[in-house]
Scaffold this motif. Structure first.
Motif, short mmCIF file in Angstrom:
data_model
loop_
_atom_site.label_atom_id
_atom_site.label_comp_id
_atom_site.label_asym_id
_atom_site.label_seq_id
_atom_site.Cartn_x
_atom_site.Cartn_y
_atom_site.Cartn_z
N LEU A 38 0.83 -1.20 0.00
CA LEU A 38 0.00 0.00 0.00
C LEU A 38 0.87 1.25 0.00
CD1 LEU A 38 -2.70 1.44 0.15
CD2 LEU A 38 -2.74 1.02 2.62
N ALA A 39 1.90 1.26 0.80
CA ALA A 39 2.78 2.43 0.88
C ALA A 39 3.44 2.73 -0.46
CB ALA A 39 3.85 2.20 1.95
N ASN A 40 3.79 1.69 -1.21
CA ASN A 40 4.51 1.87 -2.47
C ASN A 40 3.59 2.12 -3.67
OD1 ASN A 40 7.01 1.47 -1.22
ND2 ASN A 40 6.89 -0.75 -1.45
N ALA A 41 2.28 2.04 -3.46
CA ALA A 41 1.33 2.22 -4.57
C ALA A 41 1.19 3.70 -4.92
CB ALA A 41 -0.03 1.65 -4.18
N PRO A 42 0.92 4.02 -6.19
CA PRO A 42 0.62 5.41 -6.55
C PRO A 42 -0.73 5.83 -5.97
CG PRO A 42 0.37 3.95 -8.46
CD PRO A 42 0.93 3.11 -7.35
N GLU A 43 -0.84 7.08 -5.57
CA GLU A 43 -2.07 7.57 -4.97
C GLU A 43 -3.27 7.38 -5.89
OE1 GLU A 43 -3.42 11.84 -4.54
OE2 GLU A 43 -2.86 11.43 -2.46
N SER A 89 -10.94 11.65 2.04
CA SER A 89 -9.82 11.96 2.93
C SER A 89 -9.37 10.69 3.66
CB SER A 89 -10.20 13.04 3.94
OG SER A 89 -11.28 12.61 4.76
N ARG A 90 -10.29 9.75 3.88
CA ARG A 90 -9.92 8.48 4.50
C ARG A 90 -8.90 7.74 3.65
NH1 ARG A 90 -15.18 5.08 5.49
NH2 ARG A 90 -15.72 5.94 3.47
N HIS A 148 -3.28 6.08 2.80
CA HIS A 148 -2.04 5.98 2.03
C HIS A 148 -0.89 6.62 2.80
CE1 HIS A 148 0.05 6.56 -2.11
NE2 HIS A 148 0.28 5.37 -1.63
N THR A 149 -1.14 7.80 3.37
CA THR A 149 -0.11 8.50 4.14
C THR A 149 0.32 7.68 5.35
OG1 THR A 149 -0.98 10.65 3.46
CG2 THR A 149 0.42 10.62 5.41
N THR A 150 -0.65 7.08 6.03
CA THR A 150 -0.33 6.27 7.22
C THR A 150 0.50 5.06 6.85
OG1 THR A 150 -2.38 6.99 8.28
CG2 THR A 150 -1.32 5.05 9.19
N ALA A 151 0.16 4.42 5.75
CA ALA A 151 0.94 3.25 5.31
C ALA A 151 2.40 3.64 5.09
CB ALA A 151 0.33 2.67 4.04
N LYS A 152 2.63 4.79 4.46
CA LYS A 152 4.00 5.26 4.23
C LYS A 152 4.69 5.54 5.56
CE LYS A 152 2.95 7.44 -0.23
NZ LYS A 152 2.87 8.73 -0.96
N MET A 153 3.92 6.09 6.51
CA MET A 153 4.47 6.41 7.83
C MET A 153 4.87 5.15 8.58
SD MET A 153 2.56 8.71 10.71
CE MET A 153 3.37 9.21 12.24
N VAL A 154 4.03 4.12 8.52
CA VAL A 154 4.33 2.85 9.19
C VAL A 154 5.60 2.23 8.61
CG1 VAL A 154 3.53 0.47 9.53
CG2 VAL A 154 1.95 2.38 9.88
N VAL A 155 5.74 2.31 7.29
CA VAL A 155 6.91 1.73 6.64
C VAL A 155 8.18 2.54 6.95
CG1 VAL A 155 7.97 1.31 4.38
CG2 VAL A 155 5.62 0.59 4.81
N SER A 156 8.08 3.87 6.86
CA SER A 156 9.28 4.70 7.02
C SER A 156 9.69 4.90 8.47
CB SER A 156 9.07 6.06 6.35
OG SER A 156 8.01 6.76 6.98
N GLY A 191 -4.66 10.07 10.72
CA GLY A 191 -5.98 9.51 10.45
C GLY A 191 -6.44 8.50 11.47
N VAL A 192 -5.63 8.26 12.51
CA VAL A 192 -5.99 7.31 13.57
C VAL A 192 -6.34 8.10 14.83
CG1 VAL A 192 -5.19 5.43 15.05
CG2 VAL A 192 -4.58 5.46 12.62
N GLY A 193 -7.62 8.11 15.17
CA GLY A 193 -8.07 8.81 16.36
C GLY A 193 -8.29 7.84 17.50
N ASP A 194 -9.00 8.31 18.52
CA ASP A 194 -9.23 7.50 19.72
C ASP A 194 -9.91 6.17 19.39
OD1 ASP A 194 -9.72 7.07 22.72
OD2 ASP A 194 -11.75 7.07 21.91
N TYR A 195 -10.96 6.22 18.59
CA TYR A 195 -11.70 5.00 18.29
C TYR A 195 -10.83 3.96 17.58
CZ TYR A 195 -14.30 1.68 15.57
OH TYR A 195 -14.70 0.51 15.00
N THR A 196 -10.17 4.36 16.49
CA THR A 196 -9.38 3.41 15.70
C THR A 196 -8.21 2.87 16.52
OG1 THR A 196 -9.99 4.61 13.69
CG2 THR A 196 -8.17 3.07 13.52
N ALA A 197 -7.55 3.75 17.29
CA ALA A 197 -6.43 3.30 18.12
C ALA A 197 -6.91 2.30 19.17
CB ALA A 197 -5.77 4.50 18.80
N SER A 198 -8.08 2.56 19.75
CA SER A 198 -8.64 1.64 20.76
C SER A 198 -8.98 0.30 20.13
CB SER A 198 -9.88 2.25 21.41
OG SER A 198 -9.58 3.44 22.09
N ALA A 199 -9.54 0.34 18.93
CA ALA A 199 -9.92 -0.90 18.25
C ALA A 199 -8.70 -1.76 17.95
CB ALA A 199 -10.68 -0.57 16.96
N ILE A 200 -7.68 -1.17 17.32
CA ILE A 200 -6.49 -1.95 16.98
C ILE A 200 -5.78 -2.45 18.24
CG2 ILE A 200 -4.26 -1.90 15.79
CD1 ILE A 200 -5.41 0.33 14.01
#
Length: 345
Positions: A61-66, A80-81, A86-94, A112-121
């Motif tokens: 995902l990080a390496n894919a074109p937008e 925006s999601r 896409h931005t988050t995937a690049k961040m996780v990789v880098s 793009g990860v707020g309280d809900y998504t962070a709590s879920a993961i």
């Protein structure tokens, strides 16, 4: 029997068979959570499967074109999601060597990860006792405990987060969080909840006091703005058309569209022709025809778009024209995609 125990028992008997419930892979859980924000499971499931086929890992995902990411997202809305994804995937990789953080605070640091998504993961993947609070959870808690605080105000959001923490089962946090969200989606639904066969009905304040349809409370803060769009669908004798990419901020940022003229109200053919004559940059036209006599009303959360598509026959072959048969290669808003699907040249 406690609230959390009833939720867990109900979940084990009634949970839907969904692919993201068969994994503790943070990438797959994160992908499903981002996709299902403001999207029904039935609509989001095919997109989830398509994304995993195209991007099996966060590196893919990080390496894919937008443009490819936006094209696969087309139709899900709230683009925006997809850009944040896409931005988050690049961040996780880098920044994290391709591995998602295994703490609530670390997950919240991702774009793009707020309280809900962070709590879920955190709870689904790492058994961290963080309660999730999404629309389904708000509804269950508001009805069961009879809470009338607005869910979209600071005081209400804080109260519900604290309440969710009080009633959760920290030892089975993954199943409990999945369970209360599933309960809200299936049993305690927004409309026509199945109260007569609900394991919580005997102690549910809303059911006992006939407040089910009144809870949760959400204040209407959004003022709807009407906008008037005129899309110019150029089509030359070689069946070529023109597309432009939307730049700047906005929900459709970086998506493609037909050349657009926005007006203050609905335009007649004469008004459009006059405007095109005044505006530099458009190819000279031979004729213009209105495609849809009644405007197509596209409703977004904060605005309604009254849209007309105008078929424009240029005098000469288009410079930088795009063959019509290639138009579906481009990521476009669903409003444009619907037109492309129905229009026959």
């Amino acid at each position: 029997m406690s609230f959390s125990r009833k939720i867990l028992d109900w979940y084990r008997e009634n949970k839907r068979d969904l692919p993201w419930r068969k994994t503790r892979n943070p990438y797959r859980i994160w992908l499903s959570e981002i996709m299902l924000q403001q999207t029904r499971v039935a609509q989001g499931l095919p997109y989830y499967q398509k994304f995993l086929e195209a991007f099996p890992t966060v590196h893919d995902l990080a390496n894919a074109p937008e443009e490819q990411v936006l094209k696969l997202w087309q139709g899900l809305g709230y683009y925006s999601r997809a850009r944040n994804l896409h931005t988050t995937a690049k961040m996780v990789v880098s920044d994290f060597d391709g591995k998602f953080p295994n703490t609530y605070e670390g997950l919240k640091s991702l774009k793009g990860v707020g309280d809900y998504t962070a709590s879920a993961i955190a709870s689904f993947c790492f058994d961290i006792p963080e309660p999730v609070v999404d629309g389904n959870v708000y509804r269950v808690l508001a009805r069961y405990f009879g809470v009338k605080l607005p869910i979209n105000e600071t005081q209400g959001a804080k109260y519900f987060k604290e309440l969710a923490r009080e009633v959760m089962d920290p030892k089975q946090i993954g199943d409990y969080n999945q369970g209360i969200m599933e309960f809200g989606a299936v049993q305690c639904a927004p409309k026509n909840p199945n109260c007569m066969f609900c394991p919580l009905s005997e102690s549910c304040v809303a059911f006992q006091k006939n407040l089910v349809s009144n809870l949760p409370v959400k204040l209407n803060k959004t003022k709807i703005k009407n906008r008037y769009f005129n899309y110019l669908v150029f089509l030359d004798d070689s069946n070529q058309t023109l597309l432009e990419q939307r730049k700047g901020k906005g929900i459709w940022q970086n998506l493609y569209q037909f050349p657009l003229i926005e007006s203050k109200g609905e335009w007649s053919e004469a008004q459009l022709e006059q405007k095109m004559g005044e505006t530099n940059g458009y190819p000279k036209m031979q004729s213009v025809t209105l495609y849809n006599m009644e405007p197509i009303v596209h409703k977004l959360s904060h605005q309604h778009l009254y849209t007309k598509f105008w078929l424009v026959n240029p005098l000469t072959e288009l410079d930088d024209g795009i063959p019509w048969q290639r138009i579906t290669d481009y990521p476009v808003p669903v409003l444009i995609a619907d037109f492309i699907r129905t229009f026959k040249i």
